[in-house]
Design an enzyme around this catalytic site. Structure first.
Site, PDB file in Angstrom:
ATOM      1  N   GLU A  84      -5.757 -11.032  -0.955  1.00 57.75           N
ATOM      2  CA  GLU A  84      -6.661 -10.904   0.431  1.00 57.75           C
ATOM      3  C   GLU A  84      -7.984 -11.115  -0.168  1.00 57.75           C
ATOM      4  OE1 GLU A  84      -5.204  -7.580   2.755  1.00 57.75           O
ATOM      5  OE2 GLU A  84      -3.183  -7.869   2.101  1.00 57.75           O
ATOM      6  N   GLU A 143       0.733  -1.209   0.023  1.00 54.68           N
ATOM      7  CA  GLU A 143      -0.129   0.032   0.113  1.00 54.68           C
ATOM      8  C   GLU A 143       0.885   1.140  -0.033  1.00 54.68           C
ATOM      9  OE1 GLU A 143      -2.806  -0.517   3.394  1.00 54.68           O
ATOM     10  OE2 GLU A 143      -3.738  -2.246   2.425  1.00 54.68           O
TER      11      GLU A 143
HETATM   12  C1  GLA Z   1      -4.668  -4.717   4.413  1.00 52.59           C
HETATM   13  C2  GLA Z   1      -3.487  -5.616   4.904  1.00 52.59           C
HETATM   14  C3  GLA Z   1      -3.788  -6.702   5.623  1.00 52.59           C
HETATM   15  C4  GLA Z   1      -4.788  -6.766   6.561  1.00 52.59           C
HETATM   16  C5  GLA Z   1      -6.021  -6.134   6.074  1.00 52.59           C
HETATM   17  C6  GLA Z   1      -7.184  -6.143   6.701  1.00 52.59           C
HETATM   18  O1  GLA Z   1      -5.011  -5.189   3.328  1.00 52.59           O
HETATM   19  O2  GLA Z   1      -2.376  -5.667   3.791  1.00 52.59           O
HETATM   20  O3  GLA Z   1      -2.545  -7.224   6.331  1.00 52.59           O
HETATM   21  O4  GLA Z   1      -4.560  -5.975   7.696  1.00 52.59           O
HETATM   22  O5  GLA Z   1      -5.618  -4.833   5.501  1.00 52.59           O
HETATM   23  O6  GLA Z   1      -6.915  -5.587   7.804  1.00 52.59           O
END
Ligand code: GLA
Length: 388
Positions: free
Chosen positions: A294, A161
């Site tokens: 994710e 990010e």
């Molecule tokens: C982001 C992070 C994850 C997790 C998610 C959800 O996507 O990359 O490690 O913390 O948020 O909280």
């Protein structure tokens, strides 16, 4: 054919369970294991993973759910705050126990993550830092953590990010794409870009590449971020990769987090899936591998949505299952390189195992974003993706 028939019979059985109000617990676990494990279904395409906490893995394993996955990600245990709670003092116990579990169960481990603006220890966020001291600390952290996990992981999310959450056309045109200031502030946060500019991204990848070479480790190096289905954010990732490559810095792949919401897809399914596929194609065409890192599909439109139902309504579960299937379908389509030198989708990971543990539930509503239910039973998403 027999398998398709079995799936249909099983789906009908589950629907009947709901219709007669017995709930999913009335359906025997054997019914779904008979249909197969998800990772077996996709074994010729990509690995299938789930993010887990060390404290949850045995419970899910006992319920038979971990058999569906041949990759795991530490939900928190490899983040900076957890592995280096004091400067230079490491705490690898929780991460190590996931790695040992994975070894015993013939499962691979994704490393998540080396540098992120969040989830940092107080000693770091409260320190007086200059650009040089911040980069020095970053290099040491990456070197120490990669050295500890040498040979145990198949990929590291090197940088998480680094881009703005949302990117406008004007920002893309002017190059103002990097997360900073108020977007990178708050508890456990550090404004890496404000301190170091893009050098923190370059240094992270450069160091990770040097470390893997010196260790003889073939771990892959990924950039990971959210809403990469969005065309503007996709273009920002392209710029990030071009920036690294222009300096001769190695990057092997892109992690598309894929925290999605069902209403986004329901608004226009074709448009949503076309954007998703365009991103997968753009990245793989650049010679990058793609991991869906994710994946989860929230059923409410916003974090602040008030609770609308108690238990997941069947029609919502069905639509969510169709969205899961559409995503797996695109991933399968790009699971082999489309041309020489192109990348492929090599992993799909859900952010959690079952709805009983998800970061997505808020104090305002209960969420249901995963493939298995709160009582650890298969949802429609399971039947959809196992029978694609
Ligand atoms: C982001 C992070 C994850 C997790 C998610 C959800 O996507 O990359 O490690 O913390 O948020 O909280």
């Amino acid at each position: 054919m027999r398998r398709a028939l079995k799936t249909i019979v099983c789906v009908i059985a589950v629907v009947l369970c709901f219709v007669i109000g017995a709930g999913a617990t009335a359906c025997s676990p054997e019914t779904f294991t008979d249909n197969g494990y998800i990772c077996d279904e996709y074994k010729d395409n990509f690995s299938v993973g789930a993010a887990v906490l060390t404290g949850n893995i045995n419970r899910y394993d006992k319920a038979g759910l971990m058999h569906h996955f041949n990759s795991i990600t530490a939900e928190n245990e490899m983040k900076w705050r957890f592995v280096e709670p004091e400067e230079g003092q490491y705490s690898f116990g929780a991460g190590d126990s996931l790695v040992s579990w994975a070894k015993e169960h013939n499962t691979e481990v994704r490393g998540h993550c080396l540098v992120w603006y969040k989830s940092l220890p107080p000693w770091l966020t409260q320190k007086e830092l200059t650009k040089e001291s911040a980069l020095e600390i970053l290099r040491k952290h990456i070197t120490d953590v990669m050295t500890h996990f040498k040979g145990e992981l198949y990929v590291w999310d090197v940088c998480n990010e680094a881009l703005h959450g949302n990117i406008s056309q004007a920002q893309l045109d002017s190059g103002d794409i990097w997360r900073r200031g108020s977007e990178a502030s708050g508890d456990n946060s550090l404004d890496w870009y404000g301190l170091c500019g893009v050098d923190f991204i370059k240094e992270a990848f450069r160091t990770a590449d040097q470390v893997r070479k010196s260790l003889g480790d073939d771990v892959k190096l990924f950039y990971n971020d959210y809403t990469l289905n969005n065309p503007l954010k996709r273009q920002a990732v392209v710029k990030l990769v071009e920036m690294l490559r222009a300096d001769g810095i190695a990057i092997d792949g892109i992690g598309m987090q894929a925290h999605y919401r069902l209403p986004q897809y329901e608004a226009d399914r074709d448009a949503f899936m076309a954007d998703f596929e365009d991103s997968v194609r753009t990245f793989t065409d650049m010679g990058l591998d793609v991991h869906i890192t994710e994946l989860d599909i929230q059923v409410y439109p916003y974090n602040g949505s008030t609770q609308a139902f108690d238990g997941l309504p069947l029609e919502v579960e069905i639509a969510q299952g169709e969205m899961y299937a559409d995503i797996f379908r695109v991933c399968r389509k790009y699971s082999a390189p489309t041309a020489a030198g192109h990348g492929r989708v090599s992993n799909v990971t859900t952010w959690g195992v079952a709805d009983d543990h998800t970061y997505a539930s808020t104090s305002i509503h209960t969420e249901y974003p995963l493939i298995f239910s709160r009582d650890l039973q298969p949802k429609r998403a399971y039947y959809e993706i196992i029978s694609l």
